[in-house]
Design a protein around this motif. Structure first.
Motif, mmCIF file in Angstrom:
data_model
loop_
_atom_site.group_PDB
_atom_site.id
_atom_site.type_symbol
_atom_site.label_atom_id
_atom_site.label_comp_id
_atom_site.label_asym_id
_atom_site.label_seq_id
_atom_site.Cartn_x
_atom_site.Cartn_y
_atom_site.Cartn_z
ATOM 1 N N MET A 1 51.630 114.810 41.452
ATOM 2 C CA MET A 1 51.936 114.030 42.626
ATOM 3 C C MET A 1 52.367 114.946 43.772
ATOM 4 N N LEU A 2 53.191 115.935 43.454
ATOM 5 C CA LEU A 2 53.668 116.865 44.479
ATOM 6 C C LEU A 2 52.511 117.669 45.073
ATOM 7 N N THR A 3 51.581 118.081 44.226
ATOM 8 C CA THR A 3 50.404 118.820 44.712
ATOM 9 C C THR A 3 49.579 117.964 45.665
ATOM 10 N N TYR A 4 49.394 116.699 45.311
ATOM 11 C CA TYR A 4 48.634 115.803 46.181
ATOM 12 C C TYR A 4 49.342 115.623 47.527
ATOM 13 N N ILE A 5 50.645 115.436 47.516
ATOM 14 C CA ILE A 5 51.395 115.246 48.761
ATOM 15 C C ILE A 5 51.306 116.474 49.649
ATOM 16 N N VAL A 6 51.462 117.648 49.061
ATOM 17 C CA VAL A 6 51.419 118.889 49.852
ATOM 18 C C VAL A 6 50.023 119.128 50.411
ATOM 19 N N THR A 7 48.994 119.007 49.574
ATOM 20 C CA THR A 7 47.633 119.261 50.060
ATOM 21 C C THR A 7 47.199 118.218 51.084
ATOM 22 N N SER A 8 47.605 116.986 50.885
ATOM 23 C CA SER A 8 47.264 115.942 51.847
ATOM 24 C C SER A 8 47.961 116.189 53.190
ATOM 25 N N SER A 9 49.209 116.591 53.153
ATOM 26 C CA SER A 9 49.940 116.874 54.395
ATOM 27 C C SER A 9 49.315 118.035 55.153
ATOM 28 N N ILE A 10 48.988 119.086 54.432
ATOM 29 C CA ILE A 10 48.343 120.233 55.075
ATOM 30 C C ILE A 10 46.972 119.830 55.605
ATOM 31 N N TRP A 12 45.968 116.826 56.635
ATOM 32 C CA TRP A 12 46.126 116.031 57.857
ATOM 33 C C TRP A 12 46.478 116.927 59.039
ATOM 34 N N GLY A 13 47.278 117.958 58.807
ATOM 35 C CA GLY A 13 47.612 118.896 59.881
ATOM 36 C C GLY A 13 46.384 119.646 60.370
ATOM 37 N N ILE A 14 45.571 120.122 59.440
ATOM 38 C CA ILE A 14 44.343 120.825 59.813
ATOM 39 C C ILE A 14 43.400 119.889 60.550
ATOM 40 N N PHE A 15 43.291 118.642 60.076
ATOM 41 C CA PHE A 15 42.419 117.672 60.735
ATOM 42 C C PHE A 15 42.897 117.383 62.157
ATOM 43 N N SER A 16 44.214 117.262 62.356
ATOM 44 C CA SER A 16 44.717 116.988 63.706
ATOM 45 C C SER A 16 44.462 118.160 64.640
ATOM 46 N N VAL A 17 44.581 119.391 64.134
ATOM 47 C CA VAL A 17 44.256 120.561 64.960
ATOM 48 C C VAL A 17 42.761 120.588 65.260
ATOM 49 N N PHE A 18 41.939 120.204 64.291
ATOM 50 C CA PHE A 18 40.494 120.133 64.495
ATOM 51 C C PHE A 18 40.155 119.115 65.580
ATOM 52 N N ILE A 19 40.800 117.953 65.548
ATOM 53 C CA ILE A 19 40.573 116.922 66.570
ATOM 54 C C ILE A 19 41.017 117.443 67.935
ATOM 55 N N PHE A 20 42.160 118.119 67.991
ATOM 56 C CA PHE A 20 42.621 118.697 69.247
ATOM 57 C C PHE A 20 41.618 119.717 69.777
ATOM 58 N N ALA A 21 41.108 120.570 68.895
ATOM 59 C CA ALA A 21 40.136 121.581 69.317
ATOM 60 C C ALA A 21 38.858 120.939 69.841
ATOM 61 N N CYS A 22 38.398 119.884 69.200
ATOM 62 C CA CYS A 22 37.219 119.163 69.695
ATOM 63 C C CYS A 22 37.546 118.473 71.018
ATOM 64 N N GLY A 23 38.763 117.969 71.159
ATOM 65 C CA GLY A 23 39.182 117.278 72.372
ATOM 66 C C GLY A 23 39.285 118.172 73.585
ATOM 67 N N ALA A 98 39.644 124.665 59.370
ATOM 68 C CA ALA A 98 40.534 125.512 60.163
ATOM 69 C C ALA A 98 39.735 126.568 60.927
ATOM 70 N N LEU A 99 38.714 127.127 60.301
ATOM 71 C CA LEU A 99 37.872 128.128 60.966
ATOM 72 C C LEU A 99 37.088 127.506 62.122
#
Length: 116
Positions: A1-10, A12-23, A98-99
């Motif tokens: 469960m902890l692994t899922y929470i950590v990987t999901s949080s990271i 979502w962070g990468i996805f939000s940076v990706f959206i910002f970069a596209c924006g 991220a790349l």
């Protein structure tokens, strides 16, 4: 469960940076507001559709589908059969997104510096 929470949080962070970069390339604010939902939908549906064509595209779809990044293990094509399982697919997906975000940001920055 902890692994899922950590990987999901990271993820979502990468996805939000990706959206910002596209924006950065979107000039109109109303278009930027919906760009996250539109890109998310595209990154969910397109890999699913082209993943049905052959085995190689099936493997590529497993890495490029956005749910692999933001919800690892919830929707998977063949990650159970992949060497290393879900985690190796998530790591590849995280590095890929991220790349791409980094390349988009650096390209935009160089374009802005040339414009001045």
């Amino acid at each position: 469960m902890l692994t899922y929470i950590v990987t999901s949080s990271i993820g979502w962070g990468i996805f939000s940076v990706f959206i910002f970069a596209c924006g950065l390339y979107i000039k109109k604010n109303p278009l930027f507001i919906v760009s996250g939902a539109v890109l998310g939908l595209i990154l969910l549906l397109l890999p699913t559709l082209y993943g049905m064509m052959n085995y190689f595209l099936y493997a590529v779809a497993n890495v490029t589908e956005i749910s692999t990044l933001i919800a690892p293990g919830m929707i998977d094509f063949a990650s159970q059969k992949a060497p290393g399982g879900i985690m190796i697919i998530w790591i590849i997906s995280a590095i890929l997104y991220a790349l791409i975000a980094w390349i988009l940001m650096m390209t935009w920055q160089k374009k802005q510096l040339r414009g001045k």
